[in-house]
Enzyme design. Structure first.
Site, PDB file in Angstrom:
ATOM      1  N   HIS A 150      38.081  38.859 -64.154  1.00  0.00           N
ATOM      2  CA  HIS A 150      37.053  38.767 -65.196  1.00  0.00           C
ATOM      3  C   HIS A 150      36.802  40.128 -65.842  1.00  0.00           C
ATOM      4  O   HIS A 150      37.157  41.161 -65.290  1.00  0.00           O
ATOM      5  CB  HIS A 150      35.733  38.248 -64.607  1.00  0.00           C
ATOM      6  CG  HIS A 150      35.740  36.782 -64.320  1.00  0.00           C
ATOM      7  ND1 HIS A 150      36.297  36.251 -63.178  1.00  0.00           N
ATOM      8  CD2 HIS A 150      35.277  35.730 -65.039  1.00  0.00           C
ATOM      9  CE1 HIS A 150      36.170  34.931 -63.203  1.00  0.00           C
ATOM     10  NE2 HIS A 150      35.557  34.591 -64.329  1.00  0.00           N
ATOM     11  N   LYS A 154      31.017  41.351 -65.614  1.00  0.00           N
ATOM     12  CA  LYS A 154      30.594  40.243 -64.755  1.00  0.00           C
ATOM     13  C   LYS A 154      29.979  40.803 -63.479  1.00  0.00           C
ATOM     14  O   LYS A 154      30.614  41.570 -62.750  1.00  0.00           O
ATOM     15  CB  LYS A 154      31.777  39.328 -64.432  1.00  0.00           C
ATOM     16  CG  LYS A 154      31.359  38.139 -63.590  1.00  0.00           C
ATOM     17  CD  LYS A 154      32.441  37.088 -63.532  1.00  0.00           C
ATOM     18  CE  LYS A 154      32.042  35.951 -62.612  1.00  0.00           C
ATOM     19  NZ  LYS A 154      30.824  35.252 -63.021  1.00  0.00           N
TER      20      LYS A 154
HETATM   21  P1  NAD Z   1      24.620  38.052 -70.338  1.00  0.00           P
HETATM   22  O1  NAD Z   1      24.110  39.179 -69.493  1.00  0.00           O
HETATM   23  O2  NAD Z   1      25.344  38.374 -71.595  1.00  0.00           O
HETATM   24  O3  NAD Z   1      23.408  37.085 -70.714  1.00  0.00           O
HETATM   25  C1  NAD Z   1      22.372  36.701 -69.842  1.00  0.00           C
HETATM   26  C2  NAD Z   1      21.097  36.737 -70.644  1.00  0.00           C
HETATM   27  O4  NAD Z   1      20.060  36.115 -69.899  1.00  0.00           O
HETATM   28  C3  NAD Z   1      20.622  38.156 -70.961  1.00  0.00           C
HETATM   29  O5  NAD Z   1      20.500  38.342 -72.368  1.00  0.00           O
HETATM   30  C4  NAD Z   1      19.262  38.240 -70.268  1.00  0.00           C
HETATM   31  O6  NAD Z   1      18.334  39.044 -70.989  1.00  0.00           O
HETATM   32  C5  NAD Z   1      18.866  36.779 -70.255  1.00  0.00           C
HETATM   33  N1  NAD Z   1      17.814  36.460 -69.279  1.00  0.00           N
HETATM   34  C6  NAD Z   1      17.546  37.055 -68.095  1.00  0.00           C
HETATM   35  N2  NAD Z   1      16.470  36.483 -67.521  1.00  0.00           N
HETATM   36  C7  NAD Z   1      16.068  35.486 -68.363  1.00  0.00           C
HETATM   37  C8  NAD Z   1      14.997  34.548 -68.322  1.00  0.00           C
HETATM   38  N3  NAD Z   1      14.127  34.491 -67.296  1.00  0.00           N
HETATM   39  N4  NAD Z   1      14.872  33.661 -69.356  1.00  0.00           N
HETATM   40  C9  NAD Z   1      15.719  33.704 -70.403  1.00  0.00           C
HETATM   41  N5  NAD Z   1      16.761  34.596 -70.507  1.00  0.00           N
HETATM   42  C10 NAD Z   1      16.918  35.473 -69.478  1.00  0.00           C
HETATM   43  O7  NAD Z   1      25.530  37.136 -69.382  1.00  0.00           O
HETATM   44  P2  NAD Z   1      26.576  35.995 -69.805  1.00  0.00           P
HETATM   45  O8  NAD Z   1      27.944  36.569 -69.832  1.00  0.00           O
HETATM   46  O9  NAD Z   1      26.068  35.271 -70.984  1.00  0.00           O
HETATM   47  O10 NAD Z   1      26.537  35.068 -68.494  1.00  0.00           O
HETATM   48  C11 NAD Z   1      25.358  34.416 -68.082  1.00  0.00           C
HETATM   49  C12 NAD Z   1      25.636  33.590 -66.838  1.00  0.00           C
HETATM   50  O11 NAD Z   1      26.548  32.543 -67.156  1.00  0.00           O
HETATM   51  C13 NAD Z   1      26.296  34.372 -65.686  1.00  0.00           C
HETATM   52  O12 NAD Z   1      25.783  33.896 -64.468  1.00  0.00           O
HETATM   53  C14 NAD Z   1      27.775  34.014 -65.803  1.00  0.00           C
HETATM   54  O13 NAD Z   1      28.467  34.150 -64.592  1.00  0.00           O
HETATM   55  C15 NAD Z   1      27.640  32.569 -66.232  1.00  0.00           C
HETATM   56  N6  NAD Z   1      28.819  31.972 -66.894  1.00  0.00           N
HETATM   57  C16 NAD Z   1      29.034  30.670 -66.622  1.00  0.00           C
HETATM   58  C17 NAD Z   1      30.065  30.010 -67.260  1.00  0.00           C
HETATM   59  C18 NAD Z   1      30.249  28.547 -66.979  1.00  0.00           C
HETATM   60  O14 NAD Z   1      31.167  27.929 -67.559  1.00  0.00           O
HETATM   61  N7  NAD Z   1      29.420  27.943 -66.131  1.00  0.00           N
HETATM   62  C19 NAD Z   1      30.892  30.675 -68.156  1.00  0.00           C
HETATM   63  C20 NAD Z   1      30.641  32.023 -68.398  1.00  0.00           C
HETATM   64  C21 NAD Z   1      29.586  32.665 -67.776  1.00  0.00           C
END
Ligand code: NAD
Length: 261
Positions: A150, A154
């Site tokens: 990744h 991440k």
């Molecule tokens: P990122 O850091 O870009 O985004 C996360 C966002 O959540 C941030 O902007 C943060 O400020 C916000 N946040 C934190 N606490 C919050 C709250 N209480 N309420 C609302 N927003 C809040 O991360 P990302 O790359 O977008 O990934 C997010 C999650 O998704 C990670 O856990 C990642 O592993 C997961 N992910 C899952 C998949 C899937 O297919 N399931 C795919 C990609 C990423």
């Protein structure tokens, strides 16, 4: 129209989800929340649609919401799901790193019948198939190792997809014979072990999300590999979950039941 609120809207995945929801004629984006809204660039789709990203979910109190989509952090996601169920709002959760005790807690709440939850460590349809095919291969091959790769940003390792893949391979009743190695110079060079499967996590700029499951046997190997080139790959699965969650009782883990595979 299904009314959707997105948590983590200023994040990489949340921003992509907002764009996908706005582009779908059957969905209505009624809320977007991210506490980091002041520090981050607001996704273009939200700016174009004139949607304000709120710093906290308290701002959603007067908004009618059918489905909350969460791509935040593990702690925030659990809190958001508890809030959603209490408010009779269905949840679609993509956030990874949620612990087993927290998943149990979510299951208990979702089983109460107030609102449903779909939780998937990977919404890419190819990744869902990779896990399914790996489960099948695990019934034939007795050795398996996972390499997940990744982008450097991440936070959790191993990835939720790798954990889920290892768990599912480990549940197939076939003895794993991955040799325990005698590590010498570099501790951890054989990766980590889960369910009899070694997992190796690579974090590098230039990668998006990739996983290879390598099965070994006498004189042959089988590699099952999935690559994503950008985050749009997750959107068809997220949209399927948003449409299906209201009619999928309790907690559903993984997309398979929704895809009927
Ligand atoms: P990122 O850091 O870009 O985004 C996360 C966002 O959540 C941030 O902007 C943060 O400020 C916000 N946040 C934190 N606490 C919050 C709250 N209480 N309420 C609302 N927003 C809040 O991360 P990302 O790359 O977008 O990934 C997010 C999650 O998704 C990670 O856990 C990642 O592993 C997961 N992910 C899952 C998949 C899937 O297919 N399931 C795919 C990609 C990423």
């Amino acid at each position: 129209m299904i009314k959707v609120a997105v948590m983590g809207a200023a994040g990489k995945m949340g921003g992509e989800v907002c764009g996908a929801v706005l582009a779908d004629p059957g969905l209505d984006l009624v809320g977007a929340v991210d506490p980091a809204v002041l520090d981050k660039e607001i996704p273009q789709a939200l700016l174009t649609a004139g949607i304000t990203v709120l710093p906290g979910k308290e701002g959603l109190d007067a908004v009618a919401i059918d489905v909350m989509v969460d791509f935040t952090t593990a702690d925030a996601a659990v809190e958001n799901v508890l809030w959603a169920v209490e408010n009779d709002i269905h949840s679609v959760v993509g956030t990874t790193g949620i612990t087993e005790p927290d998943i149990k807690r979510i299951r208990g709440l979702a089983d109460s019948g107030k609102a449903n939850v779909v939780l998937a460590a990977n919404f890419a349809l190819g990744a869902v198939l990779m896990m399914k095919f790996s489960e099948t291969a695990a019934g034939i091959f007795d050795q398996a190792e996972i390499i997940e790769m990744h982008h450097r940003g991440k936070l959790d390792a191993p990835s939720g997809t790798a954990i889920e893949t290892a768990r599912r391979i480990g549940e197939v009743p076939k003895a794993s014979k991955v040799p325990l190695s005698d590590e010498r110079e570099v501790k951890g060079s054989r990766g980590g072990r889960l369910g009899g499967v070694q997992i190796h996590s690579v974090r590098l700029d230039g990668l998006v999300a990739h996983q290879e499951v390598i099965f070994g046997s006498t004189g042959e190997t089988l590699r099952i590999r999935h690559d994503t080139i950008n985050r749009s790959c997750f959107m068809p699965g997220v949209l399927i979950a948003i449409m299906a969650v209201a009619s999928t009782p309790g907690l559903t883990v993984g997309l398979e039941p929704l895809l009927e595979i």
